[in-house]
Enzyme design. Structure first.
Site, PDB file in Angstrom:
ATOM      1  CD  GLU A  27      87.799  24.530 -71.557  1.00 24.87           C
ATOM      2  OE1 GLU A  27      87.121  25.576 -71.510  1.00 24.87           O
ATOM      3  OE2 GLU A  27      87.298  23.393 -71.603  1.00 24.87           O
ATOM      4  CE  LYS A 162      80.827  17.945 -65.594  1.00 22.57           C
ATOM      5  NZ  LYS A 162      81.591  19.104 -66.063  1.00 22.57           N
TER       6      LYS A 162
END
Ligand code: PSU
Ligand code: MN
Length: 308
Positions: A27, A162
């Protein structure tokens, strides 16, 4: 007109796909909005090298001058990295406008999955996926990455998510949408900087061949969703879970206090975490994305061996 008319596949990626050699998508929001220049460029190059090291061809994905790109040359990579947050963050809702306007953007996990699938790429490696934000029961902030995972048959190798996110709720939404969550050599869902999040995975596999067999079966059964493959940050590079948790809690409070929302929230939280952890997080970040790129290459090669 077919969507492929808007797509440019680079010569090396195109050759690999037509000759049946393994390809891994990477990405570019991680390049434009995840890290600062020039570290972002070094890491982007290191990820491409890690994919090559595993015997696969890297296809870094972005939108450039209104064209969907699978595979970037050195000049394009440099332009994305140096523009950084000056470049658009291209989530799925931004794709049509960027293309229609001839504009450029770093592609999120959701958009990268969309373009990878269009190009015929089945394996994608990144750092961490987006998900359900903390407080989403009030803000409704749920990443478009989850909708993409629900509907696009591409495997995403990541170091989990995260804990700027609510990981429990993220796993619940993935379950609702029938997205399998696999642990690579672990029974625990990883939490990016930390090797585990306090949540388990659905299935554990210890070899790339076993992951590839599962992916092949998922799609052969007509289950056209994505698959999340959680690959924990390498042992020596993991950060202390409690310390990072404090940093994240402060970052979330700061975002609340400043009324940061919608597409700005994730980049804001990511930059706050880097600023507040004194750059300690950067070594872990570098190490885990390369580790994911390499595993992506190994899985793509194994999947190719089954499907060719
Ligand atoms: N999480 C990270 N690093 C990132 C991102 C998420 O740990 O770089 C980026 C990815 O590109 C992901 C996007 O697809 O943020 C999610 O943004 P949002 O939460 O606005 O959907
Ligand atoms: Mn969001």
């Amino acid at each position: 007109m077919s969507a492929r008319n808007y797509l440019d596949v680079s010569p090396d990626v195109s050759a690999a796909l037509s000759e049946g050699r393994p390809v891994v998508a990477l990405e570019s929001t991680i390049i434009t909005h995840g890290m600062d220049y020039p570290v972002n460029l070094e890491i982007a190059r290191a990820c491409e090298a890690a994919v090559r090291g595993a015997g696969a061809v890297p296809a870094t994905i972005a939108i450039i001058d209104g064209r969907l790109k699978a595979g970037l040359d050195e000049t394009q990579l440099e332009a994305l990295a140096s523009a950084g947050q000056g470049m658009a963050k291209a989530s799925r809702r931004d794709m049509a406008a960027l293309v229609a306007d001839g504009a450029s953007g770093g592609t999120t996990v959701a958009t990268t999955m969309t373009i990878a699938h269009l190009a015929g790429i089945k394996v994608f490696a990144t750092g961490g996926i987006g998900g359900v934000h903390r407080g989403a029961e009030l803000s409704f902030d749920i990443s478009a990455d989850l909708e993409a995972l629900a509907t696009i048959p591409v495997a995403v190798v990541c170091a989990g998510a995260k804990s700027i996110l609510d990981i429990g709720k993220t796993l619940e939404v993935l379950e609702t949408h029938g997205v399998p969550v696999i642990g690579y050599r672990t029974d625990r869902f990883p939490a990016f900087y930390a090797r585990e999040s306090g949540h388990g995975v659905d299935y554990r596999y210890d070899e790339p061949e076993a992951v590839a067999e599962m992916l092949h079966t998922q799609w052969a059964l007509g289950l056209n969703s994505g698959v999340v493959i959680g690959n924990p940050v390498p042992e020596g590079e993991a950060l202390d879970g409690e310390e990072i948790e404090q940093v994240i809690a402060e970052a979330v409070r700061e975002a609340d206090a400043n009324g940061v929302s919608r597409k700005d929230l994730t980049p804001f939280l990511l930059s706050q975490v880097v600023a507040r952890s004194g750059g300690k997080s950067l070594a872990a970040n570098t190490s885990l994305v390369r580790n994911n790129a390499r595993l992506g290459g190994e899985i793509a090669a194994a999947l190719n061996a089954i499907e060719s």
